[in-house]
Design a protein around this motif. Sequence first.
Motif, mmCIF file in Angstrom:
data_model
loop_
_atom_site.group_PDB
_atom_site.id
_atom_site.type_symbol
_atom_site.label_atom_id
_atom_site.label_comp_id
_atom_site.label_asym_id
_atom_site.label_seq_id
_atom_site.Cartn_x
_atom_site.Cartn_y
_atom_site.Cartn_z
ATOM 1 N N CYS A 412 0.826 -1.214 0.000
ATOM 2 C CA CYS A 412 0.000 0.000 0.000
ATOM 3 C C CYS A 412 0.859 1.262 0.000
ATOM 4 N N LEU A 413 1.895 1.272 0.803
ATOM 5 C CA LEU A 413 2.775 2.439 0.850
ATOM 6 C C LEU A 413 3.491 2.633 -0.480
ATOM 7 N N PHE A 414 3.935 1.541 -1.075
ATOM 8 C CA PHE A 414 4.642 1.614 -2.352
ATOM 9 C C PHE A 414 3.726 2.164 -3.443
ATOM 10 N N LEU A 415 2.540 1.578 -3.570
ATOM 11 C CA LEU A 415 1.591 2.031 -4.596
ATOM 12 C C LEU A 415 1.108 3.450 -4.310
ATOM 13 N N GLY A 416 0.944 3.783 -3.014
ATOM 14 C CA GLY A 416 0.519 5.135 -2.659
ATOM 15 C C GLY A 416 1.538 6.180 -3.080
ATOM 16 N N ALA A 417 2.820 5.880 -2.863
ATOM 17 C CA ALA A 417 3.870 6.819 -3.256
ATOM 18 C C ALA A 417 3.891 6.997 -4.772
ATOM 19 N N LEU A 418 3.749 5.894 -5.512
ATOM 20 C CA LEU A 418 3.727 5.984 -6.971
ATOM 21 C C LEU A 418 2.523 6.788 -7.454
ATOM 22 N N ALA A 419 1.368 6.572 -6.810
ATOM 23 C CA ALA A 419 0.154 7.284 -7.215
ATOM 24 C C ALA A 419 0.291 8.781 -6.966
ATOM 25 N N MET A 420 0.838 9.157 -5.801
ATOM 26 C CA MET A 420 1.000 10.577 -5.481
ATOM 27 C C MET A 420 1.921 11.265 -6.485
ATOM 28 N N GLY A 421 2.994 10.583 -6.849
ATOM 29 C CA GLY A 421 3.912 11.178 -7.810
ATOM 30 C C GLY A 421 3.342 11.216 -9.209
ATOM 31 N N THR A 422 2.637 10.151 -9.594
ATOM 32 C CA THR A 422 2.069 10.067 -10.936
ATOM 33 C C THR A 422 0.982 11.117 -11.142
ATOM 34 N N LEU A 423 0.112 11.297 -10.144
ATOM 35 C CA LEU A 423 -0.985 12.260 -10.240
ATOM 36 C C LEU A 423 -0.529 13.683 -9.958
ATOM 37 N N GLU A 424 0.779 13.835 -9.687
ATOM 38 C CA GLU A 424 1.381 15.148 -9.437
ATOM 39 C C GLU A 424 0.763 15.843 -8.240
ATOM 40 N N VAL A 425 0.317 15.032 -7.244
ATOM 41 C CA VAL A 425 -0.117 15.622 -5.979
ATOM 42 C C VAL A 425 1.066 16.313 -5.326
ATOM 43 N N VAL A 426 2.212 15.652 -5.389
ATOM 44 C CA VAL A 426 3.491 16.218 -4.944
ATOM 45 C C VAL A 426 4.529 15.824 -5.983
ATOM 46 N N PRO A 427 5.688 16.481 -6.010
ATOM 47 C CA PRO A 427 6.731 16.076 -6.956
ATOM 48 C C PRO A 427 7.170 14.629 -6.735
ATOM 49 N N LEU A 428 7.701 14.021 -7.793
ATOM 50 C CA LEU A 428 8.124 12.625 -7.714
ATOM 51 C C LEU A 428 9.107 12.390 -6.570
ATOM 52 N N SER A 429 10.089 13.262 -6.445
ATOM 53 C CA SER A 429 11.105 13.067 -5.406
ATOM 54 C C SER A 429 10.486 13.113 -4.019
ATOM 55 N N VAL A 430 9.533 14.010 -3.808
ATOM 56 C CA VAL A 430 8.878 14.127 -2.498
ATOM 57 C C VAL A 430 8.014 12.889 -2.233
ATOM 58 N N ALA A 431 7.298 12.420 -3.256
ATOM 59 C CA ALA A 431 6.474 11.223 -3.094
ATOM 60 C C ALA A 431 7.328 10.017 -2.746
ATOM 61 N N GLY A 432 8.446 9.851 -3.438
ATOM 62 C CA GLY A 432 9.324 8.729 -3.145
ATOM 63 C C GLY A 432 9.916 8.818 -1.761
ATOM 64 N N LEU A 433 10.350 10.023 -1.365
ATOM 65 C CA LEU A 433 10.925 10.195 -0.039
ATOM 66 C C LEU A 433 9.902 9.909 1.054
ATOM 67 N N ALA A 434 8.660 10.367 0.842
ATOM 68 C CA ALA A 434 7.604 10.114 1.826
ATOM 69 C C ALA A 434 7.317 8.619 1.943
ATOM 70 N N GLY A 435 7.264 7.919 0.801
ATOM 71 C CA GLY A 435 7.024 6.487 0.832
ATOM 72 C C GLY A 435 8.137 5.733 1.525
ATOM 73 N N MET A 436 9.371 6.109 1.253
ATOM 74 C CA MET A 436 10.514 5.456 1.891
ATOM 75 C C MET A 436 10.497 5.652 3.400
ATOM 76 N N LEU A 437 10.264 6.899 3.852
ATOM 77 C CA LEU A 437 10.235 7.171 5.289
ATOM 78 C C LEU A 437 9.068 6.466 5.962
ATOM 79 N N ALA A 438 7.923 6.385 5.256
ATOM 80 C CA ALA A 438 6.762 5.689 5.833
ATOM 81 C C ALA A 438 7.065 4.215 6.040
ATOM 82 N N MET A 439 7.785 3.587 5.106
ATOM 83 C CA MET A 439 8.149 2.178 5.270
ATOM 84 C C MET A 439 9.083 1.978 6.461
ATOM 85 N N ILE A 440 9.989 2.924 6.648
ATOM 86 C CA ILE A 440 10.920 2.808 7.780
ATOM 87 C C ILE A 440 10.188 3.015 9.103
ATOM 88 N N VAL A 441 9.331 4.046 9.174
ATOM 89 C CA VAL A 441 8.622 4.370 10.412
ATOM 90 C C VAL A 441 7.667 3.250 10.813
#
Length: 620
Positions: A412-441
């Motif tokens: 879910c976190l992986f697909l969510g990060a891809l969706a946020m970046g793809t739909l341009e809710v946030v920039p790709l780099s920010v979406a990826g960083l958020a997804g990575m940190l969410a997996m760690i947390v």
Amino acid sequence: MTIAIVLGIVVIALVLFALDTIPIEVSSLTIVCLLAITGVLTPQQAFEGFSNDTVIFIFTLLAMTQGLASTGVVQLVGQRLAFFARYGHQVFVLAMMGAVAAFSSIISNTVTTAAFLPVAIGAAHRAKVPKSKVLLPLAYASMLGGTIFLFGTSTNLVASAAMEKMGMRGIGVAELAPVGLPIAVIGILVVVLLGPLLLPSRADGAGVSEWSLRDYLTEAVLPRDSRYLGKELAEITEGLGLRVIGLIRGGQSIPALPTYQLVGDERLIVEGKREDILRVKDLKGIDIRPDVKLGDAELSSRDAVLVEASVPPGSPLVGRSLKEVLFVERYGLVALALHRKPAIQRLTKLQMLGRIFGEQSLSAMPLSVGDVLLLRGPRSRVAELADGTTLLVLSDYEYQPPRYGKALLAVCLFLGALAMGTLEVVPLSVAGLAGMLAMIVTGCVDARIAFRVDWRVVLLIGSMMALGVAMEVSGAGRYLGNLAAGMGAYGGPRMVLAVLMVLTILLSAPMSNQAAALVVLPVGISAAAQLGVDARPFAIGITLAASCSFITPLEPSCVLVYGPGHYRFTDFFRLGTPLTALLVAFLVFMVPTVWPFQTQGSQESKAGVPVSLSAPSPSP
């Protein structure tokens, strides 16, 4: 003059990547340094690629795939594939390739191959099918799957970023699917049909896997109370059935003559199968010589296991010796023996016999990608290698990744990060960083594992983007584009597209796929401008061609299966050549159909003219 300098740097890059005598990250940074020192690029332009939004996203994407591997998402699906092995190896290969292609369409090719490798080996063993019939299709499927979606391979992401820097529209998430999906289907069918005919069958008469039949190299010594002291070497070579290929005493090589009398201060260089090495370990009077041993109680414990592990691409062990990394102290495992590709194994024998490096020993040998180590140690320490970043456990040792319960959350976190970046809710780099940190947390992946990404990929991409900028600002790309456009007089834009795709495939042998795409992309854009047609079909064709080079085993996914499958270079050429030729012919026909050769009057074509590739000079 500037064009000649840039083309010279391109040749240097090709030589460095082809020889592979220095680490790829050093070669990459050398290219950036040369571009800046020669004045082709300003320092800002030379280092701009490392801060690119897409490069940052690639780093976070690699980190998130570590989370998918740590939670066992890929492994869970892979274990289900073992069911198909009962219906024959062709049915199993078809099911396996379909699943691998589906995963690699959104996950790193290397991660997917590493996750499915133990499953494929185990299923091949249970089905009594040689691994050589299964593992190369596994690697090819991961490469084919990367052509379907934008996130399937870093090559697609890098090419998309380069297109944006050239003023073009980036590649859409599913834009490649109309061509990439047929490529994957055709490729899988070709491998399933031709594989049984063209792939080797390296197994014994019963069809059982040769897993335990690889040749290992190790060192043995005689303890002070050995019963072989004062006796002839024939007592060991003939009486025990061991192959002693040489002896070393005081840094000097001694011929392994049967009549040589052992005095006890020699190092015996022994080569043999896994069972031979284990017999040496268990014999009284002769012992394996690791530089540092685990405690006897720890090794004799019921929890101690024996495994074979391969060195994957990106491993921190590559280029370093066991002694240098303090292997025993850090990983709690003893390396009993080393296996390498046959040609390199012969060179290693010479090195260990002291003819080149004098006091060279097994533990002082720098490790290479594809090396296989015979390891012994506690089961818990073997389980710590589950992420496959340092060593990839190849033997049939069964262990469960520790975080299966978080598999759904990781997806879910992986697909969510891809969706946020793809739909341009946030920039790709920010979406990826958020997804990575969410997996760690959330505990999907340990922070130390998440950051075990292949930094060479990040450095390579940033460096080759700088080379792409240099080819444009110097006019080298336009110069080569004019040469390529000249072929349009013979076959039109389609002929030029075919030539550029073949060039990309050829360059992907000495270079990486990403580097080959970035080098040829400016040439393709300039050729389109000279022909007066839209540049997009050229850019897309080059991008897809970079993922369709199956002729050599230099792709990381192929390197992973090279050793375990007992492959030779010719095995990839034999099956990869018709596969590559068929897919190139398909691309030459399909790419202009999906992305037509429009005239330069279209908006996209105007954006495709590479006038904005070079970054603006900084204000004084």
